[in-house]
Design a protein around this motif. Structure first.
Motif, PDB file in Angstrom:
ATOM      1  N   ALA A 134       0.835  -1.192   0.000  1.00 16.34           N
ATOM      2  CA  ALA A 134       0.000   0.000   0.000  1.00 16.34           C
ATOM      3  C   ALA A 134       0.874   1.249   0.000  1.00 16.34           C
ATOM      4  O   ALA A 134       2.075   1.194   0.268  1.00 16.34           O
ATOM      5  CB  ALA A 134      -0.905  -0.003   1.228  1.00 16.34           C
ATOM      6  N   HIS A 135       0.236   2.384  -0.298  1.00 16.18           N
ATOM      7  CA  HIS A 135       0.913   3.677  -0.324  1.00 16.18           C
ATOM      8  C   HIS A 135       0.240   4.603   0.663  1.00 16.18           C
ATOM      9  O   HIS A 135      -0.977   4.811   0.600  1.00 16.18           O
ATOM     10  CB  HIS A 135       0.835   4.260  -1.744  1.00 16.18           C
ATOM     11  CG  HIS A 135       1.495   5.582  -1.875  1.00 16.18           C
ATOM     12  ND1 HIS A 135       0.790   6.736  -2.049  1.00 16.18           N
ATOM     13  CD2 HIS A 135       2.808   5.929  -1.855  1.00 16.18           C
ATOM     14  CE1 HIS A 135       1.636   7.748  -2.138  1.00 16.18           C
ATOM     15  NE2 HIS A 135       2.859   7.281  -2.023  1.00 16.18           N
ATOM     16  N   ASP A 136       1.017   5.142   1.598  1.00 18.43           N
ATOM     17  CA  ASP A 136       0.530   6.133   2.556  1.00 18.43           C
ATOM     18  C   ASP A 136       0.672   7.491   1.875  1.00 18.43           C
ATOM     19  O   ASP A 136       1.780   8.008   1.723  1.00 18.43           O
ATOM     20  CB  ASP A 136       1.362   6.061   3.835  1.00 18.43           C
ATOM     21  CG  ASP A 136       0.919   7.063   4.895  1.00 18.43           C
ATOM     22  OD1 ASP A 136       0.134   7.982   4.582  1.00 18.43           O
ATOM     23  OD2 ASP A 136       1.376   6.925   6.049  1.00 18.43           O
ATOM     24  N   THR A 137      -0.442   8.061   1.428  1.00 18.38           N
ATOM     25  CA  THR A 137      -0.396   9.298   0.652  1.00 18.38           C
ATOM     26  C   THR A 137       0.007  10.499   1.504  1.00 18.38           C
ATOM     27  O   THR A 137       0.553  11.457   0.983  1.00 18.38           O
ATOM     28  CB  THR A 137      -1.760   9.577  -0.011  1.00 18.38           C
ATOM     29  OG1 THR A 137      -2.771   9.657   0.993  1.00 18.38           O
ATOM     30  CG2 THR A 137      -2.104   8.494  -1.011  1.00 18.38           C
ATOM     31  N   ARG A 138      -0.240  10.452   2.786  1.00 15.97           N
ATOM     32  CA  ARG A 138       0.127  11.564   3.663  1.00 15.97           C
ATOM     33  C   ARG A 138       1.636  11.632   3.865  1.00 15.97           C
ATOM     34  O   ARG A 138       2.240  12.692   3.830  1.00 15.97           O
ATOM     35  CB  ARG A 138      -0.584  11.449   5.007  1.00 15.97           C
ATOM     36  CG  ARG A 138      -0.437  12.697   5.854  1.00 15.97           C
ATOM     37  CD  ARG A 138      -1.256  12.605   7.146  1.00 15.97           C
ATOM     38  NE  ARG A 138      -0.443  13.078   8.233  1.00 15.97           N
ATOM     39  CZ  ARG A 138       0.300  12.317   9.025  1.00 15.97           C
ATOM     40  NH1 ARG A 138       0.319  11.006   8.873  1.00 15.97           N
ATOM     41  NH2 ARG A 138       1.028  12.828   9.977  1.00 15.97           N
ATOM     42  N   ARG A 139       2.249  10.476   4.065  1.00 14.26           N
ATOM     43  CA  ARG A 139       3.694  10.433   4.304  1.00 14.26           C
ATOM     44  C   ARG A 139       4.508  10.153   3.045  1.00 14.26           C
ATOM     45  O   ARG A 139       5.727  10.171   3.106  1.00 14.26           O
ATOM     46  CB  ARG A 139       4.015   9.355   5.332  1.00 14.26           C
ATOM     47  CG  ARG A 139       3.471   9.705   6.685  1.00 14.26           C
ATOM     48  CD  ARG A 139       3.971   8.755   7.720  1.00 14.26           C
ATOM     49  NE  ARG A 139       3.427   9.146   9.010  1.00 14.26           N
ATOM     50  CZ  ARG A 139       3.606   8.485  10.102  1.00 14.26           C
ATOM     51  NH1 ARG A 139       4.319   7.381  10.086  1.00 14.26           N
ATOM     52  NH2 ARG A 139       3.077   8.901  11.228  1.00 14.26           N
ATOM     53  N   GLU A 140       3.814   9.858   1.948  1.00 18.91           N
ATOM     54  CA  GLU A 140       4.483   9.519   0.686  1.00 18.91           C
ATOM     55  C   GLU A 140       5.443   8.345   0.879  1.00 18.91           C
ATOM     56  O   GLU A 140       6.597   8.385   0.459  1.00 18.91           O
ATOM     57  CB  GLU A 140       5.221  10.734   0.108  1.00 18.91           C
ATOM     58  CG  GLU A 140       4.304  11.820  -0.402  1.00 18.91           C
ATOM     59  CD  GLU A 140       3.424  11.372  -1.556  1.00 18.91           C
ATOM     60  OE1 GLU A 140       3.884  10.599  -2.402  1.00 18.91           O
ATOM     61  OE2 GLU A 140       2.251  11.789  -1.586  1.00 18.91           O
ATOM     62  N   LYS A 141       4.939   7.291   1.556  1.00 23.99           N
ATOM     63  CA  LYS A 141       5.734   6.097   1.811  1.00 23.99           C
ATOM     64  C   LYS A 141       4.955   4.873   1.385  1.00 23.99           C
ATOM     65  O   LYS A 141       3.734   4.843   1.482  1.00 23.99           O
ATOM     66  CB  LYS A 141       6.055   5.965   3.311  1.00 23.99           C
ATOM     67  CG  LYS A 141       7.025   6.977   3.847  1.00 23.99           C
ATOM     68  CD  LYS A 141       7.161   6.914   5.347  1.00 23.99           C
ATOM     69  CE  LYS A 141       7.785   5.632   5.822  1.00 23.99           C
ATOM     70  NZ  LYS A 141       8.062   5.635   7.271  1.00 23.99           N
ATOM     71  N   ARG A 142       5.697   3.861   0.930  1.00 22.60           N
ATOM     72  CA  ARG A 142       5.098   2.574   0.606  1.00 22.60           C
ATOM     73  C   ARG A 142       5.334   1.630   1.761  1.00 22.60           C
ATOM     74  O   ARG A 142       6.365   1.685   2.423  1.00 22.60           O
ATOM     75  CB  ARG A 142       5.759   1.992  -0.636  1.00 22.60           C
ATOM     76  CG  ARG A 142       5.485   2.745  -1.879  1.00 22.60           C
ATOM     77  CD  ARG A 142       6.419   2.369  -2.984  1.00 22.60           C
ATOM     78  NE  ARG A 142       6.536   0.943  -3.200  1.00 22.60           N
ATOM     79  CZ  ARG A 142       6.336   0.339  -4.355  1.00 22.60           C
ATOM     80  NH1 ARG A 142       6.028   1.052  -5.404  1.00 22.60           N
ATOM     81  NH2 ARG A 142       6.462  -0.955  -4.477  1.00 22.60           N
TER      82      ARG A 142
END
Length: 92
Positions: free
Chosen positions: A25-33
């Motif tokens: 998944a991609h955490d859009t707030r932290r820009e991390k996978r």
């Protein structure tokens, strides 16, 4: 009335569409996978792909990514399509 600003609470587990544990998944707030490890108290627990420290994210900030098998299959079909186009002389 309390004049304090209320902090936005995470969604209840019944309100979120859960990504399965193990899904990339991609955490859009932290820009991390990361890989989904768990769902607890309205948060999604993620861990970096190669391992490391887990972090929490709100469900609305987490977007599913293709898993490794899906990515590999997509790349394979892209290579096949390119090879076919090359054999027809459409690309070099």
């Amino acid at each position: 009335m309390n004049s304090e600003k209320r902090q936005e609470a995470p969604l209840a587990s019944s309100e979120m569409a859960r990504l399965p544990v193990g899904r990339l998944a991609h955490d859009t707030r932290r820009e991390k996978r990361g890989v989904v490890m768990d769902h607890q108290d309205g948060f999604v627990w993620l861990r970096p792909e190669g391992g490391g420290t887990e972090w929490t994210a709100l469900p609305r900030d987490v977007q599913p990514l293709l898993n490794v098998r899906d990515r590999a299959e997509t790349l394979m079909w892209a290579r096949v399509a390119h090879a076919n186009a090359r054999s027809r002389g459409e690309v070099l």
